[in-house]
Design a protein around this motif. Sequence first.
Motif, PDB file in Angstrom:
ATOM      1  N   LEU A 100       0.872  -1.124   0.006  1.00 28.83           N
ATOM      2  CA  LEU A 100      -0.033  -0.042  -0.031  1.00 28.83           C
ATOM      3  C   LEU A 100       0.829   1.125   0.035  1.00 28.83           C
ATOM      4  CD1 LEU A 100      -2.645   1.460   0.183  1.00 28.83           C
ATOM      5  CD2 LEU A 100      -2.465   1.019   2.647  1.00 28.83           C
ATOM      6  N   SER A 101       1.889   1.431   0.969  1.00 35.83           N
ATOM      7  CA  SER A 101       2.780   2.406   0.939  1.00 35.83           C
ATOM      8  C   SER A 101       3.495   2.700  -0.365  1.00 35.83           C
ATOM      9  CB  SER A 101       3.908   2.327   2.081  1.00 35.83           C
ATOM     10  OG  SER A 101       4.904   3.246   2.000  1.00 35.83           O
ATOM     11  N   SER A 102       4.040   1.712  -1.098  1.00 34.92           N
ATOM     12  CA  SER A 102       4.547   1.557  -2.276  1.00 34.92           C
ATOM     13  C   SER A 102       3.748   2.165  -3.459  1.00 34.92           C
ATOM     14  CB  SER A 102       5.406   0.344  -2.900  1.00 34.92           C
ATOM     15  OG  SER A 102       5.733   0.538  -4.022  1.00 34.92           O
ATOM     16  N   LEU A 103       2.440   1.438  -3.656  1.00 35.78           N
ATOM     17  CA  LEU A 103       1.608   1.901  -4.644  1.00 35.78           C
ATOM     18  C   LEU A 103       0.916   3.342  -4.545  1.00 35.78           C
ATOM     19  CD1 LEU A 103      -0.396  -1.577  -4.955  1.00 35.78           C
ATOM     20  CD2 LEU A 103       1.367  -0.369  -6.607  1.00 35.78           C
ATOM     21  N   LYS A 104       1.018   4.144  -3.255  1.00 40.75           N
ATOM     22  CA  LYS A 104       0.471   5.221  -2.996  1.00 40.75           C
ATOM     23  C   LYS A 104       1.528   6.431  -3.035  1.00 40.75           C
ATOM     24  CE  LYS A 104      -2.851   6.261  -0.454  1.00 40.75           C
ATOM     25  NZ  LYS A 104      -3.762   6.329   0.729  1.00 40.75           N
ATOM     26  N   ASN A 105       2.850   5.846  -3.429  1.00 40.25           N
ATOM     27  CA  ASN A 105       3.971   6.697  -3.941  1.00 40.25           C
ATOM     28  C   ASN A 105       3.830   7.481  -5.244  1.00 40.25           C
ATOM     29  OD1 ASN A 105       6.764   7.490  -4.888  1.00 40.25           O
ATOM     30  ND2 ASN A 105       7.128   7.299  -2.671  1.00 40.25           N
ATOM     31  N   PHE A 106       3.642   8.794  -5.429  1.00 36.63           N
ATOM     32  CA  PHE A 106       3.367   9.313  -6.707  1.00 36.63           C
ATOM     33  C   PHE A 106       4.647   8.958  -7.699  1.00 36.63           C
ATOM     34  CE2 PHE A 106       3.690  12.794  -9.553  1.00 36.63           C
ATOM     35  CZ  PHE A 106       2.296  12.715  -9.983  1.00 36.63           C
ATOM     36  N   THR A 107       5.637   8.782  -7.102  1.00 37.47           N
ATOM     37  CA  THR A 107       6.766   8.579  -8.024  1.00 37.47           C
ATOM     38  C   THR A 107       6.459   7.210  -8.870  1.00 37.47           C
ATOM     39  OG1 THR A 107       8.468   9.521  -6.781  1.00 37.47           O
ATOM     40  CG2 THR A 107       9.421   7.883  -8.317  1.00 37.47           C
ATOM     41  N   GLY A 176      -6.040   8.841  -3.062  1.00 38.00           N
ATOM     42  CA  GLY A 176      -5.347   9.650  -1.846  1.00 38.00           C
ATOM     43  C   GLY A 176      -3.824   9.761  -1.643  1.00 38.00           C
ATOM     44  N   SER A 177      -3.236   9.566  -2.887  1.00 37.15           N
ATOM     45  CA  SER A 177      -1.821   9.900  -2.820  1.00 37.15           C
ATOM     46  C   SER A 177      -1.518  11.527  -2.869  1.00 37.15           C
ATOM     47  CB  SER A 177      -1.072   9.409  -4.049  1.00 37.15           C
ATOM     48  OG  SER A 177       0.251   9.553  -4.085  1.00 37.15           O
ATOM     49  N   THR A 178      -0.046  11.898  -2.589  1.00 35.27           N
ATOM     50  CA  THR A 178      -0.020  13.114  -2.489  1.00 35.27           C
ATOM     51  C   THR A 178       0.956  13.387  -3.761  1.00 35.27           C
ATOM     52  OG1 THR A 178       0.151  13.348   0.007  1.00 35.27           O
ATOM     53  CG2 THR A 178       1.498  15.263  -1.426  1.00 35.27           C
ATOM     54  N   VAL A 179       0.826  14.391  -4.623  1.00 37.42           N
ATOM     55  CA  VAL A 179       1.553  14.916  -5.658  1.00 37.42           C
ATOM     56  C   VAL A 179       2.627  15.557  -5.226  1.00 37.42           C
ATOM     57  CG1 VAL A 179       1.795  15.708  -7.985  1.00 37.42           C
ATOM     58  CG2 VAL A 179      -0.578  14.574  -7.354  1.00 37.42           C
ATOM     59  N   GLU A 180       3.845  15.019  -5.268  1.00 35.09           N
ATOM     60  CA  GLU A 180       5.117  15.602  -4.967  1.00 35.09           C
ATOM     61  C   GLU A 180       6.288  14.907  -5.566  1.00 35.09           C
ATOM     62  OE1 GLU A 180       5.176  15.789  -0.775  1.00 35.09           O
ATOM     63  OE2 GLU A 180       5.577  13.701  -0.419  1.00 35.09           O
ATOM     64  N   ALA A 181       7.345  15.739  -5.466  1.00 32.66           N
ATOM     65  CA  ALA A 181       8.770  14.954  -5.995  1.00 32.66           C
ATOM     66  C   ALA A 181       9.513  14.710  -4.784  1.00 32.66           C
ATOM     67  CB  ALA A 181       9.447  16.134  -6.906  1.00 32.66           C
ATOM     68  N   PRO A 182      10.527  13.832  -4.845  1.00 32.81           N
ATOM     69  CA  PRO A 182      11.271  13.585  -3.802  1.00 32.81           C
ATOM     70  C   PRO A 182      12.003  14.623  -3.383  1.00 32.81           C
ATOM     71  CG  PRO A 182      11.479  11.857  -5.600  1.00 32.81           C
ATOM     72  CD  PRO A 182      10.763  12.899  -6.274  1.00 32.81           C
ATOM     73  N   SER A 198       9.499  22.733 -11.011  1.00 32.82           N
ATOM     74  CA  SER A 198       8.545  22.265 -10.449  1.00 32.82           C
ATOM     75  C   SER A 198       8.494  20.775 -10.313  1.00 32.82           C
ATOM     76  CB  SER A 198       7.320  22.787 -11.547  1.00 32.82           C
ATOM     77  OG  SER A 198       7.516  22.087 -12.643  1.00 32.82           O
ATOM     78  N   THR A 199       7.480  20.258  -9.660  1.00 31.80           N
ATOM     79  CA  THR A 199       7.435  18.786  -9.567  1.00 31.80           C
ATOM     80  C   THR A 199       7.082  18.146 -10.916  1.00 31.80           C
ATOM     81  OG1 THR A 199       6.247  18.900  -7.488  1.00 31.80           O
ATOM     82  CG2 THR A 199       5.840  16.987  -8.641  1.00 31.80           C
ATOM     83  N   LYS A 200       6.576  18.571 -11.838  1.00 29.46           N
ATOM     84  CA  LYS A 200       6.251  18.275 -13.302  1.00 29.46           C
ATOM     85  C   LYS A 200       7.620  18.245 -13.923  1.00 29.46           C
ATOM     86  CE  LYS A 200       3.468  19.079 -17.438  1.00 29.46           C
ATOM     87  NZ  LYS A 200       2.657  19.901 -18.249  1.00 29.46           N
ATOM     88  N   GLU A 201       8.289  19.428 -13.745  1.00 30.41           N
ATOM     89  CA  GLU A 201       9.545  19.339 -14.643  1.00 30.41           C
ATOM     90  C   GLU A 201      10.494  18.489 -13.949  1.00 30.41           C
ATOM     91  OE1 GLU A 201      13.145  22.538 -15.662  1.00 30.41           O
ATOM     92  OE2 GLU A 201      11.292  23.322 -14.601  1.00 30.41           O
ATOM     93  N   TYR A 202      10.420  18.105 -12.671  1.00 37.21           N
ATOM     94  CA  TYR A 202      11.254  17.492 -12.003  1.00 37.21           C
ATOM     95  C   TYR A 202      11.184  15.882 -12.595  1.00 37.21           C
ATOM     96  CZ  TYR A 202      13.304  13.768  -8.720  1.00 37.21           C
ATOM     97  OH  TYR A 202      14.004  12.873  -8.024  1.00 37.21           O
ATOM     98  N   TYR A 203       9.754  15.288 -12.665  1.00 34.97           N
ATOM     99  CA  TYR A 203       9.765  14.069 -13.305  1.00 34.97           C
ATOM    100  C   TYR A 203       9.944  13.973 -14.708  1.00 34.97           C
ATOM    101  CZ  TYR A 203       7.863  12.526  -8.916  1.00 34.97           C
ATOM    102  OH  TYR A 203       7.797  12.084  -7.421  1.00 34.97           O
ATOM    103  N   LEU A 204       9.801  15.189 -15.363  1.00 34.90           N
ATOM    104  CA  LEU A 204      10.047  15.222 -16.978  1.00 34.90           C
ATOM    105  C   LEU A 204      11.641  14.959 -16.969  1.00 34.90           C
ATOM    106  CD1 LEU A 204       9.513  15.537 -19.687  1.00 34.90           C
ATOM    107  CD2 LEU A 204       9.787  18.098 -19.533  1.00 34.90           C
ATOM    108  N   ARG A 205      12.521  15.578 -16.552  1.00 34.40           N
ATOM    109  CA  ARG A 205      13.831  15.571 -16.554  1.00 34.40           C
ATOM    110  C   ARG A 205      14.366  14.199 -15.729  1.00 34.40           C
ATOM    111  NH1 ARG A 205      16.361  20.323 -18.185  1.00 34.40           N
ATOM    112  NH2 ARG A 205      14.954  22.024 -18.267  1.00 34.40           N
ATOM    113  N   ASN A 206      13.856  13.649 -14.960  1.00 40.93           N
ATOM    114  CA  ASN A 206      14.327  12.619 -14.174  1.00 40.93           C
ATOM    115  C   ASN A 206      13.816  11.331 -14.267  1.00 40.93           C
ATOM    116  OD1 ASN A 206      16.701  14.136 -12.191  1.00 40.93           O
ATOM    117  ND2 ASN A 206      14.710  15.155 -11.875  1.00 40.93           N
ATOM    118  N   LEU A 207      12.688  11.246 -15.059  1.00 43.32           N
ATOM    119  CA  LEU A 207      11.898   9.839 -15.361  1.00 43.32           C
ATOM    120  C   LEU A 207      11.728   9.815 -16.367  1.00 43.32           C
ATOM    121  CD1 LEU A 207      10.517   7.449 -14.102  1.00 43.32           C
ATOM    122  CD2 LEU A 207       8.532   9.027 -13.712  1.00 43.32           C
ATOM    123  N   ALA A 208      10.880  10.656 -17.163  1.00 48.68           N
ATOM    124  CA  ALA A 208      10.503  10.712 -18.948  1.00 48.68           C
ATOM    125  C   ALA A 208      11.530  10.622 -19.532  1.00 48.68           C
ATOM    126  CB  ALA A 208       9.247  11.568 -19.192  1.00 48.68           C
TER     127      ALA A 208
END
Length: 315
Positions: A100-107, A176-182, A198-208
């Motif tokens: 549950l903890s892992s799946l609710k992690n926004f990352t 019920g997850s929180t949208v945030e970057a690490p 921003s959080t969105k840019e973080y995930y764009l550059r570090n994930l996508a």
Amino acid sequence: MLLTLSMPPTFFDNSPKRQRFLEIILDAYPPETKRKRLVGLCKTRWVERHTSLETFTEMYEYIIPCFEAILFNEHANIYKEGEKVFSWDRETRTKAQGLLSSLKNFTNILAIIVARNELHTVKPMASKLQKRDFDVYQAYTLIDETRNKISCLREDIDAQFSEWYEEAVLVAEKIGSTVEAPRTSKLAIHRANAPNESTKEYYLRNLAIPFIDCLNGEFNERFNPNNRMGKEILALLPAAIRGENDIKSLVQNLIFWNDDLPNPCALRNEVIDLKMFWESKQVDLTEISLRIYALKQADIDVFPNIRTLLKINDR
């Protein structure tokens, strides 16, 4: 991310009781999904891997209340079978807590959605290449088309990621997850930490972007056009020779097999005749095995050199 995908299917598959409880949870919600079972993550077959990603994202918002019901036992009187109320041992509840903890992690939510969309570019190719009757020329053509699709996705990654991010935010809101970057650190060395505003840019550059770059690099290494054996001979297949405009270069490339040809001096004329032969044929070349069909149509008296080359390609 792969670990996140692999554990929930195992959690339910290893216990008929847990699987039955998941089905009861799914029946309690509107019929937005017809799926009743998670698909395990295959380590080798990309088609099954993509199926796993699709199934997981479709069932995401229903898996969460299942784990919550197991962990907190808040709705035991609702999620029951007949008069039987489900109860859970400590091991099941401990595993449910971690999942549950892992799946609710926004990352993890976003990573699964990004992987599903980016790997979609290779799904048709992976499916086709596993068919026994798929021709080698068609396979190379599909590989080149897939390479172009990956490149186009990389060029348009900013716009595409915006849609994926919105989907992930919607899923996060539902569960019920929180949208945030690490949390970032200037000294971070064990994870991606590209500059962002921003959080969105973080995930764009570090994930996508890293994911699509890795996919592109691995694809080009695995399907390097320069490593195709007998690629010049493939130009003699019907679909290729129809569109061939540089006969001189093609013949020069085919001279590599000069010692194997019964009459090398006639090769150029045969190639010209072969092009005219296939241009006059009214046949749907997408519905047949091109290599086998081309070999059968290459009359040994008319195309002795061509027939020899096609047999070389068949070895």
